[in-house]
Design a protein around this motif. Structure first.
Motif, PDB file in Angstrom:
ATOM      1  N   LEU A 230      29.284  10.404  75.865  1.00  0.00           N
ATOM      2  CA  LEU A 230      30.335  10.219  74.637  1.00  0.00           C
ATOM      3  C   LEU A 230      31.137   8.894  74.905  1.00  0.00           C
ATOM      4  O   LEU A 230      31.573   8.460  73.943  1.00  0.00           O
ATOM      5  CB  LEU A 230      30.920  11.663  74.435  1.00  0.00           C
ATOM      6  N   LEU A 231      31.763   8.746  76.145  1.00  0.00           N
ATOM      7  CA  LEU A 231      32.614   7.983  76.351  1.00  0.00           C
ATOM      8  C   LEU A 231      31.910   6.487  76.255  1.00  0.00           C
ATOM      9  O   LEU A 231      32.564   5.481  75.391  1.00  0.00           O
ATOM     10  CB  LEU A 231      33.312   7.951  77.645  1.00  0.00           C
ATOM     11  N   LEU A 232      30.797   6.511  76.619  1.00  0.00           N
ATOM     12  CA  LEU A 232      30.056   5.063  76.439  1.00  0.00           C
ATOM     13  C   LEU A 232      29.684   4.853  74.976  1.00  0.00           C
ATOM     14  O   LEU A 232      29.897   3.649  74.443  1.00  0.00           O
ATOM     15  CB  LEU A 232      28.570   5.135  76.778  1.00  0.00           C
ATOM     16  N   LEU A 233      29.663   5.817  73.990  1.00  0.00           N
ATOM     17  CA  LEU A 233      29.350   5.708  72.645  1.00  0.00           C
ATOM     18  C   LEU A 233      30.649   5.236  71.928  1.00  0.00           C
ATOM     19  O   LEU A 233      30.616   4.191  71.056  1.00  0.00           O
ATOM     20  CB  LEU A 233      28.940   7.213  71.835  1.00  0.00           C
ATOM     21  N   VAL A 234      31.660   5.731  72.439  1.00  0.00           N
ATOM     22  CA  VAL A 234      33.078   5.407  71.695  1.00  0.00           C
ATOM     23  C   VAL A 234      33.432   3.958  72.095  1.00  0.00           C
ATOM     24  O   VAL A 234      33.734   3.165  71.198  1.00  0.00           O
ATOM     25  CB  VAL A 234      34.200   6.391  72.360  1.00  0.00           C
ATOM     26  N   SER A 235      32.871   3.649  73.434  1.00  0.00           N
ATOM     27  CA  SER A 235      33.265   2.233  73.622  1.00  0.00           C
ATOM     28  C   SER A 235      32.294   1.214  72.836  1.00  0.00           C
ATOM     29  O   SER A 235      32.837   0.002  72.637  1.00  0.00           O
ATOM     30  CB  SER A 235      33.175   1.970  75.408  1.00  0.00           C
ATOM     31  N   LEU A 236      31.064   1.660  72.645  1.00  0.00           N
ATOM     32  CA  LEU A 236      30.256   0.810  71.872  1.00  0.00           C
ATOM     33  C   LEU A 236      30.897   0.792  70.323  1.00  0.00           C
ATOM     34  O   LEU A 236      30.836  -0.340  69.782  1.00  0.00           O
ATOM     35  CB  LEU A 236      28.858   1.512  71.888  1.00  0.00           C
ATOM     36  N   ILE A 237      31.575   1.736  69.783  1.00  0.00           N
ATOM     37  CA  ILE A 237      32.010   1.807  68.647  1.00  0.00           C
ATOM     38  C   ILE A 237      33.177   0.642  68.667  1.00  0.00           C
ATOM     39  O   ILE A 237      33.458  -0.104  67.703  1.00  0.00           O
ATOM     40  CB  ILE A 237      32.326   2.923  67.887  1.00  0.00           C
ATOM     41  N   ALA A 238      33.888   0.601  69.778  1.00  0.00           N
ATOM     42  CA  ALA A 238      35.278   0.014  69.709  1.00  0.00           C
ATOM     43  C   ALA A 238      34.723  -1.402  70.010  1.00  0.00           C
ATOM     44  O   ALA A 238      35.454  -2.447  69.115  1.00  0.00           O
ATOM     45  CB  ALA A 238      35.946   0.386  71.177  1.00  0.00           C
ATOM     46  N   PHE A 239      33.708  -1.530  70.850  1.00  0.00           N
ATOM     47  CA  PHE A 239      33.214  -3.177  70.428  1.00  0.00           C
ATOM     48  C   PHE A 239      32.409  -3.573  69.089  1.00  0.00           C
ATOM     49  O   PHE A 239      32.917  -4.669  68.785  1.00  0.00           O
ATOM     50  CB  PHE A 239      32.137  -3.213  71.674  1.00  0.00           C
ATOM     51  N   GLY A 240      31.916  -2.423  68.531  1.00  0.00           N
ATOM     52  CA  GLY A 240      31.332  -2.863  67.364  1.00  0.00           C
ATOM     53  C   GLY A 240      32.419  -3.348  66.372  1.00  0.00           C
ATOM     54  O   GLY A 240      32.007  -3.882  65.247  1.00  0.00           O
ATOM     55  N   LEU A 241      33.500  -2.579  66.501  1.00  0.00           N
ATOM     56  CA  LEU A 241      34.709  -2.833  65.519  1.00  0.00           C
ATOM     57  C   LEU A 241      34.847  -4.397  65.095  1.00  0.00           C
ATOM     58  O   LEU A 241      34.912  -4.763  64.025  1.00  0.00           O
ATOM     59  CB  LEU A 241      36.011  -2.205  66.196  1.00  0.00           C
ATOM     60  N   MET A 242      34.931  -5.181  66.191  1.00  0.00           N
ATOM     61  CA  MET A 242      34.954  -6.470  66.119  1.00  0.00           C
ATOM     62  C   MET A 242      33.677  -7.330  65.097  1.00  0.00           C
ATOM     63  O   MET A 242      34.068  -8.222  64.304  1.00  0.00           O
ATOM     64  CB  MET A 242      34.889  -7.165  67.255  1.00  0.00           C
TER      65      MET A 242
END
Ligand code: ATP
Ligand code: SF4
Ligand code: MG
Lengths: 318, 337
Positions: free
Chosen positions: A15-27
């Motif tokens: 789940l943490l990996l998924l969230v970090s991907l989303i954070a990255f995708g934000l940009m």
């Protein structure tokens, strides 16, 4: 128990990996060129180039992704555009205010929410019960920024007992901390006290109807033991789940309250970051909040298992 | 009978507040129990057996329940006039109760050991280790294998029969003089039922307790009870020594019950085989509650509740026509068990 905690911890990694991907995708989701959005309408081409280079947006996608995780692994969340400060440091700096106020209001919520709920259940269908539920309903329906303003007018402006805003670190001056944190904590807690009181009351009413409560009375236990031990130990179980939710809300509900009371906390920081489109800070904040919520969930699950042997020790009747 | 009986209930009326006003779940019930005696209470579902036992224990929630009239004496002391604290000191110590619902009567979040030790320490101020020893011994006495290990188990780790044994152990841990057993075996399967009833009988002879044994089952009554109270719609229909009840039942309801029991040893013979159903609480029949189902019923029966008549020493019947059996009623229709 320890094995259970470890298992739950490992389960939260994907789940943490998924969230970090989303954070990255934000940009990547920013419409148009993020560097231009961040630079604003008056930025020169050179300034926009600088922002682009600073964020590494000129490099290929996979390199950007790799760099993001490489930095993350080292605890480097990038540099805030606005503050010119590393994101990690900015968050750590603001954290104590938010967490201490959240813990303070959690304490208020537990003490008042539980006791109002329990008393209402024990005095079921009496005037005490009705009064408690009216108070709880008020707590639920009043918006917390409005409560905050009313409290400021009453206790700071009229009575002059407490400061109108600002924040004093606990380490610097505990009494000052208490004075500065009380009004924000109370205005945050009010809603949650109402919620917890209602949930506690219905859980308690449910438990008091159970056969094992009758057994406890049949054993000749005092009413205090019947309620305080036998009923409460079962009321805890549904309440623990709610408490986790409440703490998450207290942490995230601080945006408005921190603004009203000008507390330099996480809420105010992230609120500003969003308004000013400080993407690295938003990214860092998102990651941080996600990790915090996961941690809270983990703690709740552990507490839950600790409260309920049927969860802790599986296995049915032999 | 010079000494005061162990338990004496006189004219007990227990009311419940409901949507239709206050209704009597138990009305004008009287009986007595001597030390060392087993009184069976029978009657179909809803006849007020549990409410009677819970009234004696003082365990009904008030409200909605309320004792409307009557007196309950335990060893001569008036329980209803007693301060709450004194009455609480008797509960779990001098009088114990085993409930109808073994699956839900133990607290799921405390260990078996904790739940027994707690009772012992509430009434006898023993050091923890002594209380533990007594708890283990009591568990062993009620037939729980490796009791010291079971002390650490939670209720969900035990079967229904084991849980009911634990309940019996809790009720017996302080050596009560009165045990109220409310259908202690109904929820369990047949072999376990027999084992538990044997256990209760052994304990009764061993300790000389007075027992009120509530059951649906005439076979159990025939085997265990010294005297029997037959309840119908919250009232006593008939009370008699067990032999008299089976040899010469006087109340048409009792006649039906016995007719509906195939064998005394058998565990079958549920009470539902008499045609018709219990009146609803508060339906306010002015006369005998059994009249709608009674083959002997006359206009007089429907006018006023029949008075209690003593037809032989210790044999009381609430029926106007107790001495006028109707041919055919003893052959109440049977439903195969
Ligand atoms: N808490 C309550 N509120 C309202 N009515 C109740 C309550 N408890 C019991 N009663 C009523 O009292 C009557 C007698 O119930 P009781 O439980 O004593 O029957 P019983 O003879 O024990 O039946 P069973 O064999 O099913 O256990 C029933 O009609 C029941 O509906
Ligand atoms: S009083 Fe009448 S109705 Fe009631 S049981 Fe006796 S004969 Fe039947
Ligand atoms: Mg019952």
């Amino acid at each position: 128990m320890a094995a259970y905690a470890l298992r739950r911890l490992l389960q939260s990694i994907p789940l943490l990996l998924l969230v970090s991907l989303i954070a990255f995708g934000l940009m990547k989701l920013v419409p148009g060129d993020p560097a231009m959005v961040m630079g604003g309408p008056n930025a020169t081409a050179d300034e926009i180039d600088a922002i682009r280079r600073n964020l590494g947006l000129d490099r290929p996608f996979w390199v950007q992704l790799g760099a993001f995780y490489w930095n993350l692994a080292q605890g480097d969340l990038g540099r805030s555009l606005l503050l010119g400060q590393p994101v990690g440091a900015a968050i750590v700096e603001r954290l104590p205010a938010t967490i201490s106020i959240a813990l303070y209001s959690m304490g208020l919520t537990l003490v008042f929410g539980l006791s109002i709920g329990i008393v209402a259940a024990l005095r079921h269908n009496t005037i005490v019960d009705q009064a408690a539920m009216v108070i709880a309903l008020l707590g639920v329906s009043l918006p917390n920024f409005w409560v905050g303003l009313v409290l400021i007018v009453l206790f700071s402006v009229q009575l002059g007992w407490l400061p109108t805003g600002g924040y004093v670190a606990f380490g610097d001056d505990p009494v000052g901390w208490l004075r500065s944190a009380t009004l924000p904590a109370v205005s945050l807690a009010l809603l949650q006290i109402g919620l917890l009181a209602r949930i506690t009351r219905s859980a308690m009413l449910e438990v008091l109807r159970q056969d094992y409560i009758r057994t406890a009375r049949a054993k000749g236990l005092s009413e205090w033991k019947v309620v305080g031990k036998h009923a409460f130990a079962n009321v805890r179980i549904p309440v623990v789940t709610v408490i986790g939710l409440i703490f998450s809300v207290l942490l995230s509900g601080s945006v408005i309250v921190e603004t009203v009371f000008s507390v330099p906390g996480m809420g105010a920081l992230l609120g500003n970051a969003i308004l000013r489109r400080d993407y690295p800070l938003i990214q860092g904040g998102l990651l941080f909040v996600a990790a915090a919520l996961m941690l809270i969930n983990l703690l709740v699950d552990i507490l839950y298992a600790w409260c309920d042997p049927r969860v802790r020790i599986g296995g049915d009747a032999r | 009978m010079t000494a005061a009986p162990l338990l004496q209930v006189e004219g007990l009326t227990t009311l419940f507040r409901t949507g239709r006003g206050e209704v009597a779940a138990v009305e004008d019930v009287s009986f007595a129990l001597a030390a060392g005696e087993v009184l069976g209470i029978v009657g179909e579902s809803g006849s007020g057996k549990s409410v009677t036992a819970l009234s004696v224990m003082g365990l009904l929630p008030e409200p909605p329940a309320r004792i409307g009239a009557g007196r309950i004496r335990f060893e001569g002391r008036d329980l209803l006039a007693m301060p709450a604290r004194e009455r609480r000191a008797l509960r779990g110590a001098a009088m114990g109760m085993v409930f109808q619902e073994p699956m839900t009567s133990l607290n799921p979040v405390f260990t078996v050991g904790d739940q027994i030790v707690e009772t012992i320490r509430t009434h006898d101020r023993l050091p923890l280790s002594a209380a533990r020893d007594r708890a283990v011994a009591t568990l062993a006495r009620v037939g729980i294998p490796s009791p010291a290990r079971r002390m650490q188990d939670y209720p969900h780790q035990l079967s229904g029969g084991m849980r009911q044994r634990v309940m019996i152990a809790i009720a017996l841990a302080c050596a009560p003089r009165l045990l109220l057993a409310d259908e202690p075996t109904t929820a369990l399967d047949v072999t376990i039922q027999a084992q538990l009833l044997d256990l209760m009988r052994d304990l009764q002879t061993e300790r000389g307790m007075g027992i009120v044994l509530i059951t649906h089952n005439m076979g159990v009554i025939a085997e265990f009870a010294d005297r029997v109270l037959v309840m119908y719609a919250g009232r006593v229909a008939e009370e008699a020594p067990v032999e008299a009840l089976f040899d010469a039942p006087r109340h048409p309801y009792t006649v039906g019950l016995i007719g509906a029991t195939p064998t005394l040893e058998g565990t079958g013979g549920a009470l539902v085989t008499i045609p018709g159903t219990l009146p609803r609480l508060g339906d306010g029949l002015p006369g005998c509650g059994f009249a709608p189902r009674c083959l002997r019923a006359t206009a007089a029966c429907r006018a006023a509740p029949p008075p209690m008549v003593e037809v032989a020493p210790g044999h009381r019947v609430a029926c106007l026509h107790w001495d006028r059996p109707t041919p055919g009623e003893a052959r109440a229709p049977r439903v195969p068990a």
